[in-house]
Design a protein around this motif. Structure first.
Motif, PDB file in Angstrom:
ATOM      1  N   ALA A  86      36.276  20.049   0.875  1.00  0.00           N
ATOM      2  CA  ALA A  86      37.152  19.785  -0.271  1.00  0.00           C
ATOM      3  C   ALA A  86      38.079  20.958  -0.552  1.00  0.00           C
ATOM      4  N   ALA A 109      40.988  16.841  -2.971  1.00  0.00           N
ATOM      5  CA  ALA A 109      39.712  17.546  -2.815  1.00  0.00           C
ATOM      6  C   ALA A 109      38.539  16.625  -3.141  1.00  0.00           C
ATOM      7  N   PHE A 113      35.561  15.396  -0.645  1.00  0.00           N
ATOM      8  CA  PHE A 113      34.161  15.625  -1.006  1.00  0.00           C
ATOM      9  C   PHE A 113      33.373  14.316  -0.983  1.00  0.00           C
TER      10      PHE A 113
END
Length: 210
Positions: A86, A109, A113
């Protein structure tokens, strides 16, 4: 009364304690018998079974705790890989487009993730937060896993949250370290190819004008 010798002969067991009981009155309150008490105090049969019953509980608990902590360690590795991905995605996006808005970096990000952590269905993770400061892209995520044996003592979850920071050097200067293996295993053609590859790398990085 029961013939003790006959029972011993037939079943090949030690029935000597029975001699202190009146079988015809078994189940009725009996007065204390000093000889019977002395017999049980001297008797050491079944000690291994007694010790086993005492230690089996703690051994099972320790085994369960080890399994829980091993699962937590593996989960932390998975979460660390996810937050690393991320933060690096955010940094790369910022390098590619210096004018990109921060909320877009946060979305990128979190997406990276989620894709990474989704490979570990046993991990319960929050979306995570991205913070940007002086070229540092920090991504932090809270995550837990369900405990197994630890739930016996009230610990139902284990924290496996992690943080990752990707730093972007905006000065334009980089330090590159090239490590070459020149041990005996590299003799012959391997060492020749290694030198050639290293020279190619240097020539590529140090182009005229750089």
């Amino acid at each position: 009364m029961v013939n003790i010798s006959l029972l011993t002969l037939l079943f090949n067991v030690d029935l000597s304690p029975i001699r202190y009981f009146n079988i015809t009155n078994f189940g009725q309150p009996q007065k204390g018998n000093p000889a019977m008490l002395r017999y049980f105090l001297r008797n050491n049969d079944g000690n291994i079974g007694l010790i086993f019953m005492i230690v089996i509980g703690p051994l099972l608990l320790l085994t369960g705790l080890s399994i829980d902590f091993l699962r937590a360690a593996r989960a932390r590795v998975a979460v660390q890989q996810a937050v690393d991905a991320a933060s690096m995605i955010a940094a790369q996006a910022a390098i590619a487009d210096p004018t990109i808005q921060e909320y877009k970096l946060v979305a990128l990000a979190r997406l990276a993730f989620a894709e990474s952590i989704g490979r570990s269905p046993t991990i319960l993770a929050q979306p995570g937060d991205l913070s940007v400061s002086d070229g540092a892209y920090q991504f932090q995520a809270s995550a837990t896993i369900q405990s197994g044996f630890l739930s016996i003592i009230g610990q139902t979850t284990l924290d496996v949250g992690k943080t990752s920071v990707a730093n972007v050097d905006t000065s334009g200067e980089l330090e590159i370290v090239l490590v070459l293996d020149n041990t005996g295993s590299m003799k012959g053609q391997k060492l020749i190819d290694l030198k050639s590859a290293a020279q190619t790398m240097v020539d590529t990085l140090l182009l005229p004008g750089r």
